[in-house]
Scaffold this active site. Sequence first.
Site, mmCIF file in Angstrom:
data_model
loop_
_atom_site.group_PDB
_atom_site.id
_atom_site.type_symbol
_atom_site.label_atom_id
_atom_site.label_comp_id
_atom_site.label_asym_id
_atom_site.label_seq_id
_atom_site.Cartn_x
_atom_site.Cartn_y
_atom_site.Cartn_z
ATOM 1 N N ASP A 1 0.833 -1.201 0.000
ATOM 2 C CA ASP A 1 0.000 0.000 0.000
ATOM 3 C C ASP A 1 0.872 1.257 0.000
ATOM 4 O OD1 ASP A 1 -2.354 1.446 0.017
ATOM 5 O OD2 ASP A 1 -2.579 1.376 2.193
ATOM 6 N N HIS B 1 3.317 3.082 -8.959
ATOM 7 C CA HIS B 1 3.263 1.639 -9.240
ATOM 8 C C HIS B 1 4.548 1.165 -9.919
ATOM 9 C CE1 HIS B 1 -0.827 1.658 -7.905
ATOM 10 N NE2 HIS B 1 -1.287 2.333 -8.937
ATOM 11 N N LEU C 1 11.384 -20.508 -3.270
ATOM 12 C CA LEU C 1 10.261 -19.712 -2.796
ATOM 13 C C LEU C 1 9.073 -19.800 -3.752
ATOM 14 C CD1 LEU C 1 9.165 -17.313 -0.931
ATOM 15 C CD2 LEU C 1 10.151 -15.797 -2.664
#
Length: 238
Positions: A10, A27, A121
């Site tokens: 955020d 972004h 991962l």
Amino acid sequence: MPQHVAVIMDGNGRWAKKKGAMRIFGHRNAVQAVRDVTEGCGELGIKYLTLYAFSTENWNRPKAEIDGLMELLVNTLKQEIKTLSENQVRLVTIGETSHLPGDCQANLQWAIDQTKNNSGLTLILALSYSGRWEIMKAVKALAKDVSEGKVAPDAINEAVFENYLQTSGIPDPELLIRTSGEMRVSNFLLWQIAYTELYITPTLWPDFRKEHLYEAIWAYQQRERRFGKTSEQLNPVS
């Protein structure tokens, strides 16, 4: 060390506003934060990282911002696929990805196929996702199986229900990080975070780096996870 870390990314818009730029600029600059956190989790041996990339509510944002986000997603996947593969990162998604533009869907599937055999991962992108949507989808699928006699009502328990969730087979996150200082979970992994430790940082997502990840994990490690029990039950005096 947590097995699974989830992040609500955020603050991109506020970061851009501070720079006097359009929201999409925030972004674009957030990509480095994604790189840092993914790399950091991989180096620490964390097995799962879930990033809240785009919620179902985000479809209500201005079209120009949505278009820019989708273009950014496609371009980033193309640029990062080599690095993901070199680091044995496996990419998966949760959410209603069928609502994404066709080129996004195609590139996502391509990236998933390219990394499906990687053993490090697991990077989970939550795209066109919300917790309530996921739970409703699971309830409908379970109700269908009950009506068709595939599942007995008395056999339904938490483990059975979890098989119908988007995250089936993935452990619940032990740590949820939210950047930008907002104190809410924003319809994210509502079932899965029942006992997740929350870490809220005022750092805006484009500024988030490995050291911030380490701080969050250190804070998590100082906490006592009781799951409804008392400290005395967890640490009996001999």
